[in-house]
Design an enzyme around this catalytic site. Structure first.
Site, PDB file in Angstrom:
ATOM      1  N   HIS A  64       0.686  -1.284   0.137  1.00 25.64           N
ATOM      2  CA  HIS A  64      -0.021   0.098   0.065  1.00 25.64           C
ATOM      3  C   HIS A  64       0.774   1.236  -0.135  1.00 25.64           C
ATOM      4  O   HIS A  64       0.473   2.366  -0.449  1.00 25.64           O
ATOM      5  CB  HIS A  64      -1.185   0.025   1.082  1.00 25.64           C
ATOM      6  CG  HIS A  64      -0.382   0.139   2.459  1.00 25.64           C
ATOM      7  ND1 HIS A  64      -0.062  -1.174   3.021  1.00 25.64           N
ATOM      8  CD2 HIS A  64       0.048   0.940   3.353  1.00 25.64           C
ATOM      9  CE1 HIS A  64       0.634  -0.978   4.291  1.00 25.64           C
ATOM     10  NE2 HIS A  64       0.544   0.420   4.531  1.00 25.64           N
ATOM     11  N   ASP A  65       1.839   1.316   0.598  1.00 24.40           N
ATOM     12  CA  ASP A  65       2.692   2.396   0.595  1.00 24.40           C
ATOM     13  C   ASP A  65       4.028   2.718  -0.278  1.00 24.40           C
ATOM     14  O   ASP A  65       5.053   3.120  -0.054  1.00 24.40           O
ATOM     15  CB  ASP A  65       3.190   2.828   2.247  1.00 24.40           C
ATOM     16  CG  ASP A  65       2.431   3.420   2.959  1.00 24.40           C
ATOM     17  OD1 ASP A  65       1.627   4.226   2.270  1.00 24.40           O
ATOM     18  OD2 ASP A  65       2.407   3.422   3.932  1.00 24.40           O
ATOM     19  N   LYS A  74       6.015   5.352  -1.344  1.00 18.63           N
ATOM     20  CA  LYS A  74       7.068   6.233  -0.716  1.00 18.63           C
ATOM     21  C   LYS A  74       8.498   6.299  -1.256  1.00 18.63           C
ATOM     22  O   LYS A  74       9.186   7.183  -0.940  1.00 18.63           O
ATOM     23  CB  LYS A  74       6.892   5.948   0.913  1.00 18.63           C
ATOM     24  CG  LYS A  74       5.412   6.341   1.640  1.00 18.63           C
ATOM     25  CD  LYS A  74       5.475   5.949   2.912  1.00 18.63           C
ATOM     26  CE  LYS A  74       4.365   6.455   3.608  1.00 18.63           C
ATOM     27  NZ  LYS A  74       4.236   5.997   5.090  1.00 18.63           N
ATOM     28  N   HIS A  95       2.456   9.990  -2.910  1.00 10.57           N
ATOM     29  CA  HIS A  95       3.109   8.529  -2.807  1.00 10.57           C
ATOM     30  C   HIS A  95       1.898   7.714  -3.037  1.00 10.57           C
ATOM     31  O   HIS A  95       2.243   6.496  -3.644  1.00 10.57           O
ATOM     32  CB  HIS A  95       3.238   8.362  -1.242  1.00 10.57           C
ATOM     33  CG  HIS A  95       2.596   8.058  -0.324  1.00 10.57           C
ATOM     34  ND1 HIS A  95       1.823   8.678   0.620  1.00 10.57           N
ATOM     35  CD2 HIS A  95       1.891   6.781   0.074  1.00 10.57           C
ATOM     36  CE1 HIS A  95       1.083   8.322   1.480  1.00 10.57           C
ATOM     37  NE2 HIS A  95       1.036   6.856   1.085  1.00 10.57           N
ATOM     38  N   HIS A 146      -6.032   4.398  -0.438  1.00 13.04           N
ATOM     39  CA  HIS A 146      -6.104   4.014   1.077  1.00 13.04           C
ATOM     40  C   HIS A 146      -6.018   5.259   1.998  1.00 13.04           C
ATOM     41  O   HIS A 146      -5.888   5.205   3.194  1.00 13.04           O
ATOM     42  CB  HIS A 146      -4.919   2.821   1.441  1.00 13.04           C
ATOM     43  CG  HIS A 146      -3.342   3.369   1.408  1.00 13.04           C
ATOM     44  ND1 HIS A 146      -2.699   3.791   0.238  1.00 13.04           N
ATOM     45  CD2 HIS A 146      -2.462   3.855   2.277  1.00 13.04           C
ATOM     46  CE1 HIS A 146      -1.512   4.231   0.551  1.00 13.04           C
ATOM     47  NE2 HIS A 146      -1.442   4.128   1.856  1.00 13.04           N
ATOM     48  N   HIS A 147      -5.680   6.454   1.594  1.00 13.06           N
ATOM     49  CA  HIS A 147      -5.785   7.859   2.227  1.00 13.06           C
ATOM     50  C   HIS A 147      -6.958   8.535   1.919  1.00 13.06           C
ATOM     51  O   HIS A 147      -7.089   9.650   2.449  1.00 13.06           O
ATOM     52  CB  HIS A 147      -4.710   8.494   2.078  1.00 13.06           C
ATOM     53  CG  HIS A 147      -3.320   7.888   2.647  1.00 13.06           C
ATOM     54  ND1 HIS A 147      -3.278   8.040   3.943  1.00 13.06           N
ATOM     55  CD2 HIS A 147      -2.181   7.581   2.120  1.00 13.06           C
ATOM     56  CE1 HIS A 147      -2.162   7.458   4.546  1.00 13.06           C
ATOM     57  NE2 HIS A 147      -1.497   7.184   3.415  1.00 13.06           N
ATOM     58  N   ASP A 205      -4.124   0.254   8.552  1.00  9.65           N
ATOM     59  CA  ASP A 205      -2.917   0.800   8.625  1.00  9.65           C
ATOM     60  C   ASP A 205      -2.841   1.849   9.760  1.00  9.65           C
ATOM     61  O   ASP A 205      -1.909   2.029  10.402  1.00  9.65           O
ATOM     62  CB  ASP A 205      -2.906   1.409   7.276  1.00  9.65           C
ATOM     63  CG  ASP A 205      -1.720   2.131   6.623  1.00  9.65           C
ATOM     64  OD1 ASP A 205      -0.485   1.886   7.438  1.00  9.65           O
ATOM     65  OD2 ASP A 205      -1.418   3.261   6.442  1.00  9.65           O
TER      66      ASP A 205
END
Lengths: 398, 398
Positions: free
Chosen positions: B247-248, B251, B276, B302-303, B331
């Protein structure tokens, strides 16, 4: 149900085992068709796979044409073609009805027959299709995986209709074949999925280094060409091909200020930069998977040099794992011959002279010799995975 | 060679197809043993797999004990055990000789018999072993994949020796079983390889963010628990479990100065930080693989927040893909409840009150409700993947 001789069934069992053991799809399809022809005494045949609701002819075999034209020319005749599932064709009808379609002689069909016999192939190749048997390959859920089409049953040198016992055997074989094909497709898809993941791991790592996804692909292919030329086994070559994309994964751990510094690094900065080999080894550690183990080997040792002046462990010669020796050269070759954000590609003569000059000091003489033997092929790889201006755009946006 | 009735061979063909279609190893092993017992009228049996040159008993079935004790208790008796390949046991001898070992009655063996019959099991469970048939499961290369051991052939309610025809059928079945087991192991290994790669992709991405590999594992397991509780199909749950580690991944594209800035980001820095999600989507784009497609969905969304105040697309409610709704909560829960380089874990009451308070604004009410129903299970996950001081050491070294 027709009783088949026990011995023939026993042979069928063995064929089923052979099919299940064959994971490479094209070899499997050839085997299915040739075994089906053998059991049914068919002169020719075509194997179709169901792709999104259409039947795609994947393999064809024709014994008469093979004897007339030779193996190579008769194979070259084959063109992949698609027929819809439905009553437009014999194979299509077998898939549509999920049942055997059996025609004694396509040249003498009754006028009310729903099937259009297409004489184009026969005319083009001076062949004469008569008896015809299309068997749907059904999986255990009853779904159509493909169709096995058999042509011209031969008995005492004459073309005859397919017998009931041949039809029975062909159905049994088609069921075994359906499962084997599904398994081969599953294996292929799992391998592709993993390769896809490994490359993205490489791409993610190169992102900050302003390398492109094409760099990953080129290094991977260069390494494969060198490994093949060095006569490594095909499994070993494949491992190197799949493992090499992650060689710089440890760069995710290097601070921007050092990774992206223009010009020369201070000694203290260089010490940090060189840690990317060990960080990579850490990210890739503790795996049971051979590809991950090789990728770790490459990550940690691809900056070692033949004369012992590399890092992190100052290994010399064949202390350096072979896979890392290969990727070391492939990586430097790509850096020299490609455009980067900060430089244009070097001229070909300069690339060659640097690599030759550094053979025996930086690069393994054996790896280098293999590289120069496949040099022309590496140029093809560079054309295929060429960076355009657009490739670099993403780096400007941040 | 004994001739077997054609109908039995036909049944064998169908069993072979059923075995080949079964990719889940433990279900496959149970099926191999029960089908072998059915064809040979065996009261009991054990299936061993060859693991690094030893035979490991993976599955046992015993009809007499099952009827006496019930299915559950008779299954509970079984303990996995290992026997060496060699003449110490009947199964070991079958593997050693790569041939059938057949004993009419183990209670009445000649004194010079090489096999030691171990009566421990019989005594412990008041069972009486007599006829015994051990068949090596050989793959096409003739290697021992395992051994099929069948006990007490029953005829007219009496224990009799295994007949020649039973032995013949058992051999045919063992060959089919060998291939099916190898295929299931291959499928399992390819799936594990891919899962391993996906997690390392996540680990690489979190490295710079000073997140730990355990963070990846915890978020993955929390997401799985929530998805299961929401009654998503098992394939969908597995996809979310496998896709959430990435998911990240975006970054990797965020500069250190912003990613690692202590304290609050300026507005202009926050704009960069929020990229990101889109960088992640770019790294994960254009894949045919469902897991990669879901991972891209999660990376980009996801944000997002339930009330439309998230980023990058200010989606609201069920405009946010379900997988991203789930990972969003998992998360944040992990961030609150875990130690980070810069903070200790929040107290449990504070974690719960934040998550409850943000339900309906940040989090989906349905996802949140499911999360609180599995809350106890999430604590188990936290224990299993607990960060120790050592986990953080690597970040200090640079």
């Amino acid at each position: 149900m027709t009783q088949i001789q026990a011995q023939q069934m026993e042979e069928l069992l063995n064929v089923g085992i052979a099919l299940s053991s064959t994971h490479e799809l094209s070899a499997l399809l050839e085997m299915i068709l040739s075994e089906s022809r053998r059991f049914t005494y068919a002169d020719a045949g075509t194997l179709y796979l169901n792709k999104n609701g259409n039947l795609v002819a994947e393999v064809a075999q024709n014994n008469t044409l093979r004897r007339r034209l030779g193996s190579q020319r008769s194979t070259a005749i084959f063109r992949r073609f698609t027929v819809p599932i439905g009553f437009d064709s014999i194979a299509g009808a077998a898939a549509e009805t999920r049942d055997v379609v059996h025609i004694d002689d396509v040249q003498n069909q009754p006028h009310n027959s729903p099937f259009q016999y297409n004489p184009a192939f026969d005319r083009a190749h001076n062949y004469s299709t008569h008896s015809n048997l299309a068997v749907p390959m059904l999986n255990r859920q009853g779904n159509v995986v493909g169709v096995l089409q058999l042509i011209n049953a031969i008995h005492d040198g004459q073309i005859v209709p397919f017998s009931d016992s041949c039809i029975h055997v062909a159905k049994a074989l088609a069921s075994q074949a359906a499962v084997a094909v599904e398994n081969a497709l599953l294996t292929e898809s799992l391998k592709n999925a993993n390769l896809d993941s490994l490359r993205r791991l490489g791409v993610a790592a190169e992102w900050r280094d302003k390398e492109t996804a094409n760099h990953i692909m080129r290094v991977s292919h260069f390494s494969q060409l060198i490994a093949e030329e060095m006569r490594l086994g095909s499994d070993h070559v494949e491992l190197i091909f799949n493992a090499s994309p992650m060689h710089d994964v440890g760069k995710v751990g290097i601070p921007d200020a050092i990774l992206n510094k223009p010009g020369r690094l201070e000694d203290s900065e260089r010490v940090v930069m060189e840690k990317h080999c060990e960080i990579g080894a850490d990210i890739l550690k503790d795996s049971d998977e051979p590809v991950m183990q090789v990728s770790r080997t490459i990550a940690v040792a691809h900056h070692e040099k033949w004369d012992g002046t590399g890092y992190p462990n100052k290994l010399t010669g064949d202390q350096i794992p072979l896979e890392a020796q290969i990727v070391a050269l492939a990586d430097v070759y790509d850096a020299l011959s490609s455009k980067r954000c900060y430089k244009d590609p070097f001229p070909e003569e300069k690339v060659i002279s640097i690599l030759k000059n550094d053979t025996g000091s930086h690069f393994s003489p054996i790896v280098s010799a293999a590289f120069f033997r496949v040099y022309e092929a590496t140029k093809k790889v560079r054309e295929t995975f060429d960076d355009t201006e657009a490739t670099f755009d993403k780096f400007v946006s941040l």
